[in-house]
Write a protein that holds these residues in place. Structure first.
Motif, short mmCIF file in Angstrom:
data_model
loop_
_atom_site.label_atom_id
_atom_site.label_comp_id
_atom_site.label_asym_id
_atom_site.label_seq_id
_atom_site.Cartn_x
_atom_site.Cartn_y
_atom_site.Cartn_z
N CYS A 3 24.65 6.79 -52.93
CA CYS A 3 25.92 6.08 -52.73
C CYS A 3 26.97 7.08 -52.26
N CYS A 6 29.96 7.49 -54.68
CA CYS A 6 29.58 8.28 -55.87
C CYS A 6 29.51 9.76 -55.50
N HIS A 45 29.97 3.27 -60.97
CA HIS A 45 29.43 2.57 -59.82
C HIS A 45 29.26 1.08 -60.11
N HIS A 96 29.92 0.17 -52.89
CA HIS A 96 30.57 0.64 -54.13
C HIS A 96 31.98 0.06 -54.04
ZN ZN Z 1 28.58 4.45 -56.07
#
Ligand code: ZN
Ligand code: 5GP
Length: 134
Positions: A3, A6, A45, A96
């Protein structure tokens, strides 16, 4: 999990971070609608508004006025749009959850979604279908 946001939170990918606290990070969008266009992102997340906890949503929305004021006063804007693209069909590219803050000034040329009126009787049917789905 692969991600991008993230990775930005974990400092594995660089970003221009303008605000951070224990639960939220906010950084500048690399492809801004106007300079200062910022993304407000929960550190935990979650994919979108539907799988975020109430606590996450509260902390996200609570910080928006403070960040928006700083963007507007720091860059001399008059206003801002606040939005979230929720799901691919709505234009969500990064899975996200993130809120967009797009600073605006008169005459900057950005257009909002166009609207068109309902056909006669249609609005009542649409409302009934939604109310029945709660
Ligand atoms: Zn994420
Ligand atoms: P979405 O369409 O998912 O609501 O918005 C994703 C936003 O993330 C887009 O406006 C896009 O320009 C921005 N974005 C995509 N990749 C990066 C990146 O690597 N860094 C930053 N800062 N923004 C990104």
């Amino acid at each position: 999990m692969d991600c991008l946001f993230c990775k930005i939170i974990n400092r594995e990918v660089p970003a221009e971070i303008i605000y951070e606290d224990e639960s939220i990070i906010c950084f500048l969008d690399i492809n801004p609608s106007n300079p200062g266009h910022a993304l407000v992102v929960p550190k935990v997340h979650c994919e979108n508004l539907l799988d975020a906890s109430g606590e996450t949503l509260r902390s996200l929305i609570s910080i928006v006025p403070k960040i928006s004021r700083a963007i507007m006063s720091g860059l001399n804007y008059d206003a801002f749009n606040f939005s979230v693209n929720n799901g691919a069909a709505a234009g969500q590219i990064i899975s996200h959850l993130h809120f967009h803050i797009v600073p605006r000034r008169e005459g900057d040329g950005h257009k909002l979604f166009g609207g068109k009126p309902y056909e006669p009787g249609e609005i009542e049917q649409v409302a009934e279908k939604i109310k029945a789905a709660f």
